[in-house]
Design a protein around this motif. Structure first.
Motif, mmCIF file in Angstrom:
data_model
loop_
_atom_site.group_PDB
_atom_site.id
_atom_site.type_symbol
_atom_site.label_atom_id
_atom_site.label_comp_id
_atom_site.label_asym_id
_atom_site.label_seq_id
_atom_site.Cartn_x
_atom_site.Cartn_y
_atom_site.Cartn_z
ATOM 1 N N LYS A 101 72.854 -58.330 -0.290
ATOM 2 C CA LYS A 101 72.926 -58.222 1.168
ATOM 3 C C LYS A 101 73.800 -59.347 1.720
ATOM 4 C CE LYS A 101 68.381 -56.008 1.384
ATOM 5 N NZ LYS A 101 66.934 -56.152 1.598
ATOM 6 N N THR A 131 62.248 -54.679 0.951
ATOM 7 C CA THR A 131 61.897 -54.718 -0.472
ATOM 8 C C THR A 131 61.662 -56.140 -0.964
ATOM 9 O OG1 THR A 131 64.254 -54.840 -0.986
ATOM 10 C CG2 THR A 131 63.266 -52.637 -1.058
ATOM 11 N N ASN A 185 69.111 -60.643 7.736
ATOM 12 C CA ASN A 185 68.853 -61.961 7.134
ATOM 13 C C ASN A 185 69.099 -63.086 8.144
ATOM 14 O OD1 ASN A 185 67.971 -61.230 4.576
ATOM 15 N ND2 ASN A 185 70.040 -61.149 3.721
ATOM 16 N N SER A 246 56.998 -64.673 3.143
ATOM 17 C CA SER A 246 57.549 -64.273 1.831
ATOM 18 C C SER A 246 59.063 -64.206 1.885
ATOM 19 C CB SER A 246 57.031 -62.887 1.415
ATOM 20 O OG SER A 246 55.690 -62.949 1.074
ATOM 21 N N SER A 247 59.629 -64.100 3.084
ATOM 22 C CA SER A 247 61.091 -64.072 3.229
ATOM 23 C C SER A 247 61.643 -65.495 3.139
ATOM 24 C CB SER A 247 61.473 -63.458 4.581
ATOM 25 O OG SER A 247 62.785 -63.866 4.938
ATOM 26 N N ARG A 248 62.634 -65.667 2.253
ATOM 27 C CA ARG A 248 63.284 -66.984 2.136
ATOM 28 C C ARG A 248 64.031 -67.315 3.415
ATOM 29 N NH1 ARG A 248 65.240 -65.070 -3.173
ATOM 30 N NH2 ARG A 248 66.188 -63.483 -1.857
ATOM 31 N N ASN A 249 64.625 -66.289 4.061
ATOM 32 C CA ASN A 249 65.362 -66.534 5.306
ATOM 33 C C ASN A 249 64.421 -66.949 6.434
ATOM 34 O OD1 ASN A 249 68.276 -65.817 4.749
ATOM 35 N ND2 ASN A 249 67.221 -64.029 3.904
HETATM 36 O O1 LIG Z 1 65.832 -58.748 1.559
HETATM 37 C C1 LIG Z 1 64.669 -59.019 1.392
HETATM 38 C C2 LIG Z 1 63.575 -58.080 1.654
HETATM 39 O O2 LIG Z 1 64.037 -56.805 1.966
HETATM 40 C C3 LIG Z 1 64.299 -60.384 0.917
HETATM 41 O O3 LIG Z 1 64.348 -61.223 2.003
HETATM 42 P P1 LIG Z 1 64.642 -62.777 1.814
HETATM 43 O O4 LIG Z 1 65.959 -62.867 1.079
HETATM 44 O O5 LIG Z 1 64.652 -63.344 3.174
HETATM 45 O O6 LIG Z 1 63.519 -63.328 0.967
#
Ligand SMILES: O=C(CO)COP(=O)(O)O
Ligand SMILES: NC(=O)C1=CN([C@@H]2O[C@H](COP(=O)(O)OP(=O)(O)OC[C@H]3O[C@@H](n4cnc5c(N)ncnc54)[C@H](O)[C@@H]3O)[C@@H](O)[C@H]2O)C=CC1
Length: 325
Positions: A101, A131, A185, A246-249
């Motif tokens: 992405k 995902t 993101n 859980s999202s790194r962003n």
């Molecule tokens: O793309 C993602 C979920 O669809 C993962 O998100 P992150 O890269 O922010 O962790």
């Protein structure tokens, strides 16, 4: 089928596991020797997806050429490294499914445009959607967009990679599928900032809705269809990543919102937060397309070291406007 997966991070490993659980033999290319070695010896990716036992149908390798000799190849590198990695792969006409992405820095190209430049003989599809890798690897129900300009190819690949808990929806809108994943993101960082700065849940909902307006404006300018932007790879993924640590962003945004310096949050990280790389590229692409993206500009300012409060005040003090895209 024999499936190739390029990229041994969390997402490449989770996708390898999905494909293997469907009875396919999977060849997984990883950049790190230690990842290759630990997957082949103990069937785990202890670096990037530590909690998930992996199928013995997955064989890891450092040889890109060997991964190229498969029926279809999933490409799961960080977006900014995709071009370089693909240049090492034989262009032998096997379908490539891009799962990363982002938007390429410098060229401002979407990843299917990059892949097409490097692999002119290979049919190209894009897989994108809400995902989190650890949930997919654990076999939890997940739905994704699978896009190709050749809609018959999209439908065919969807049939071939679908599993009982992994459900692809085919479309011909490649730009729409990619733009949703890239832009969300950046917006997830913004929502993390709202959380980290303690601005409340109303503000987060406003950020998601106005962020979606921003994604739609940019998407339409680059040829995306509105129904794709409102689907799994757009709104679906936006909601997921804007509401979870859980999202790194999102987590990066929380740190920024708490006043931690961007430099400190970004240095020495092994995992990717693609939004940090995408934000300045998106700002440039939006400016080139004549599209107003104030949230993206605010995220860029924070990543460049601006203080949180003045950036939020500037967003709130923009002239009032009518709702809509
Ligand atoms: O793309 C993602 C979920 O669809 C993962 O998100 P992150 O890269 O922010 O962790
Ligand atoms: N983790 C997830 O839940 C999801 C990730 N994605 C996307 O998948 C892509 C890959 O992300 P993850 O698998 O999460 O990575 P990750 O954060 O788990 O691991 C980092 C990856 O970057 C690779 N890398 C680092 N430097 C590199 C270089 N110079 N050249 C090539 N590769 C290099 C590492 O080998 C490793 O595979 C990203 O574009 C991400 O947005 C998409 C959906 C879900």
């Amino acid at each position: 089928m024999k499936i190739g997966v390029i990229g041994g991070g969390a997402w490449g490993t989770a996708l390898a596991q999905v494909m293997a659980s469907g009875g396919n033999d999977v060849r997984l290319w990883a950049r790190e020797k230690e990842v290759v070695s630990v997957i082949n010896s103990v069937h785990r990716n202890t670096l990037f997806l530590p909690d998930c036992p992996l199928s013995e149908r997955i064989t890891a390798t450092g040889e890109l050429g060997w991964v190229g000799e498969t029926d279809a190849i999933l490409v799961v590198t960080p977006a900014q490294h995709m071009r370089t990695v693909l240049e090492g792969l034989p262009d032998n006409g096997r379908p490539l499914i891009l799962c990363s992405k982002g938007i390429e820095a410098g060229s401002l190209k979407l990843l299917h445009e990059v892949a097409h430049e490097v692999m002119a003989s290979s049919p190209i599809a894009v897989l994108s959607g809400p995902t989190f890798a650890h949930e997919v690897a654990a076999g939890l129900p997940t739905a994704v967009t699978l896009a190709s300009a050749d809609e018959e190819l999209a439908r065919d690949l969807a049939e071939r990679i679908a599993q009982p808990t992994f459900r692809p929806y085919a479309t011909g809108d490649v730009a729409g599928a990619e733009i949703g994943g890239a832009v969300k993101n950046v917006l997830a960082i913004a929502c993390g900032v709202v959380d980290g700065a303690g601005l409340g849940q109303n503000a987060r909902a406003a950020m998601i809705a106005r962020g979606f307006a921003e994604m739609t404006r940019f998407g339409l300018a680059r040829g995306a269809r509105v129904e794709t932007l409102g689907g799994l790879s757009g709104l679906g993924d936006l909601v997921l990543t804007c509401t979870s640590t859980s999202s790194r962003n999102f987590s990066l945004g929380v740190g920024l919102g708490e006043g931690k310096p961007a430099r400190e949050l970004l240095e020495d990280r092994r995992t990717v937060a693609e939004g940090a790389a995408t934000a300045p590229v998106l700002r440039e692409a939006a400016s080139e397309a004549g599209v107003d993206m104030p949230i993206t500009q605010a995220v860029c300012a924070l990543l460049e070291g601006a203080q949180v409060r003045p950036v939020i005040d500037a967003l709130l003090n923009r002239p009032l406007r009518a709702e809509g895209v």
